[in-house]
Write a protein that holds these residues in place. Structure first.
Motif, PDB file in Angstrom:
ATOM      1  N   UNK A 102       8.823  52.097 -18.616  1.00 53.51           N
ATOM      2  CA  UNK A 102       8.295  50.744 -18.066  1.00 53.51           C
ATOM      3  C   UNK A 102       7.461  51.025 -17.277  1.00 53.51           C
ATOM      4  N   UNK A 103       7.256  49.928 -16.604  1.00 49.99           N
ATOM      5  CA  UNK A 103       5.970  50.259 -15.511  1.00 49.99           C
ATOM      6  C   UNK A 103       5.060  50.005 -15.498  1.00 49.99           C
ATOM      7  N   UNK A 104       4.650  51.441 -16.742  1.00 51.53           N
ATOM      8  CA  UNK A 104       3.319  51.453 -16.693  1.00 51.53           C
ATOM      9  C   UNK A 104       2.242  51.163 -15.824  1.00 51.53           C
ATOM     10  N   UNK A 105       2.159  49.685 -16.507  1.00 52.85           N
ATOM     11  CA  UNK A 105       1.102  49.062 -15.282  1.00 52.85           C
ATOM     12  C   UNK A 105       0.494  49.643 -14.361  1.00 52.85           C
ATOM     13  N   UNK A 106       2.126  49.118 -13.534  1.00 49.63           N
ATOM     14  CA  UNK A 106       2.115  49.344 -12.615  1.00 49.63           C
ATOM     15  C   UNK A 106       1.681  51.177 -11.248  1.00 49.63           C
ATOM     16  N   UNK A 107       2.303  51.745 -12.775  1.00 48.01           N
ATOM     17  CA  UNK A 107       1.859  53.265 -12.614  1.00 48.01           C
ATOM     18  C   UNK A 107       0.904  54.167 -12.148  1.00 48.01           C
ATOM     19  N   UNK A 108      -0.143  53.154 -13.760  1.00 51.85           N
ATOM     20  CA  UNK A 108      -1.606  52.708 -13.819  1.00 51.85           C
ATOM     21  C   UNK A 108      -2.151  53.052 -12.822  1.00 51.85           C
ATOM     22  N   UNK A 109      -1.806  51.448 -12.264  1.00 50.15           N
ATOM     23  CA  UNK A 109      -2.218  50.457 -10.766  1.00 50.15           C
ATOM     24  C   UNK A 109      -2.519  51.515  -9.161  1.00 50.15           C
ATOM     25  N   UNK A 110      -1.467  52.532  -9.552  1.00 47.08           N
ATOM     26  CA  UNK A 110      -1.030  53.155  -8.286  1.00 47.08           C
ATOM     27  C   UNK A 110      -2.263  54.685  -7.999  1.00 47.08           C
ATOM     28  N   UNK A 111      -2.783  54.678  -9.188  1.00 53.62           N
ATOM     29  CA  UNK A 111      -3.531  55.898  -9.382  1.00 53.62           C
ATOM     30  C   UNK A 111      -5.253  55.551  -9.299  1.00 53.62           C
ATOM     31  N   UNK A 112      -5.021  54.834  -9.872  1.00 47.05           N
ATOM     32  CA  UNK A 112      -6.599  54.024  -9.743  1.00 47.05           C
ATOM     33  C   UNK A 112      -6.844  53.793  -8.892  1.00 47.05           C
ATOM     34  N   UNK A 113      -6.288  53.116  -7.446  1.00 49.18           N
ATOM     35  CA  UNK A 113      -5.826  52.639  -6.183  1.00 49.18           C
ATOM     36  C   UNK A 113      -6.001  53.623  -5.609  1.00 49.18           C
ATOM     37  N   UNK A 114      -5.500  54.709  -5.742  1.00 48.59           N
ATOM     38  CA  UNK A 114      -5.652  55.976  -4.712  1.00 48.59           C
ATOM     39  C   UNK A 114      -6.443  56.357  -5.106  1.00 48.59           C
ATOM     40  N   UNK A 115      -7.175  56.769  -6.665  1.00 44.86           N
ATOM     41  CA  UNK A 115      -9.302  56.918  -6.851  1.00 44.86           C
ATOM     42  C   UNK A 115      -9.997  56.772  -6.007  1.00 44.86           C
ATOM     43  N   UNK A 116      -9.656  55.434  -5.991  1.00 40.86           N
ATOM     44  CA  UNK A 116     -10.904  54.020  -5.528  1.00 40.86           C
ATOM     45  C   UNK A 116     -10.996  54.094  -4.094  1.00 40.86           C
ATOM     46  N   UNK A 117      -9.377  54.754  -3.604  1.00 41.42           N
ATOM     47  CA  UNK A 117      -9.415  54.449  -2.281  1.00 41.42           C
ATOM     48  C   UNK A 117      -9.890  56.456  -1.608  1.00 41.42           C
TER      49      UNK A 117
END
Length: 216
Positions: A159-174
């Protein structure tokens, strides 16, 4: 003609998609002469493409038997997830001037319109680029694409794959490497724990002719 690809590249791309989609299931024999005849090309570029697929782990060559689509065991899947995690963490450890790199190659929202497995591939390949090592990136790309069938099955188990991947992208972009390291490790550990469930889902999909999976 500009933009035209070679027979070898065309065959490689076509067979890759057929294998990953399950159109060529595990155990299927791939005959170079049949493919060449159907496509109206020489067997030589077709064999070159088949050998590339062997190198990528998407086909197996058996002496005097030809080329076959291999089955993937739970052990193979565990190794692929572990390899993905280790290489991404290595990329973070090797990265230099990560903030500038991240800002220059931010993961844009366009990527999130793709299926989840493609989103994941794009995200992780961009993180891998932080290593600034083309050989490492190429090796990772191979492992990344070999995980696609498993990622197609994950949606039924995680469950919550989208949120999980979104946090990874945010950490990368930041450019937050500490957080990114933690999230990548957690992402892969979660899937390694769930390999039996992912494997079961893959076997069910194989029963529908979608993809194949071998029990350990």
């Amino acid at each position: 003609m500009a933009g035209r690809i070679s027979a070898t590249e065309h065959t490689y791309r076509t067979l890759t998609e057929r294998i990953l989609s399950g159109d060529l299931p595990p155990g299927a024999k791939v005959d170079a002469n049949v493919i060449a005849s159907t496509a109206g090309v020489s067997p030589t570029p077709v064999r070159n493409a088949l050998n590339r697929l062997v190198g990528a782990g998407l086909l197996r060559s058996q002496a005097n038997e030809g080329f076959f689509v291999p089955a993937c065991s739970e052990h193979d899947l565990r190794d692929l997830y572990d390899c993905s995690s280790a290489m991404l963490i290595l990329a973070l450890a090797r990265s230099t001037n990560v903030q500038k790199r991240a800002k220059r190659a931010a993961i844009r929202d366009a990527a999130v319109e793709a299926p989840m497995e493609i989103q994941t591939e794009i995200t992780f390949q961009m993180i891998m680029a932080l290593a600034a090592n083309k050989i490492l990136e190429s090796a990772f790309a191979t492992a990344n694409i070999r995980l696609r069938p498993a990622r197609m099955a994950e949606s039924e188990c995680i469950a919550n794959q989208s949120a999980e991947l979104r946090r990874i992208r945010q950490a990368y972009d930041g450019a937050d490497c500490s957080e990114l390291d933690l999230l990548i490790d957690r992402y892969h550990r979660r899937r390694i724990r769930l390999i039996p469930k992912i494997a079961e889902q893959m076997r069910e999909r194989a029963g529908d002719g979608a993809i194949g999976f071998a029990q350990s």
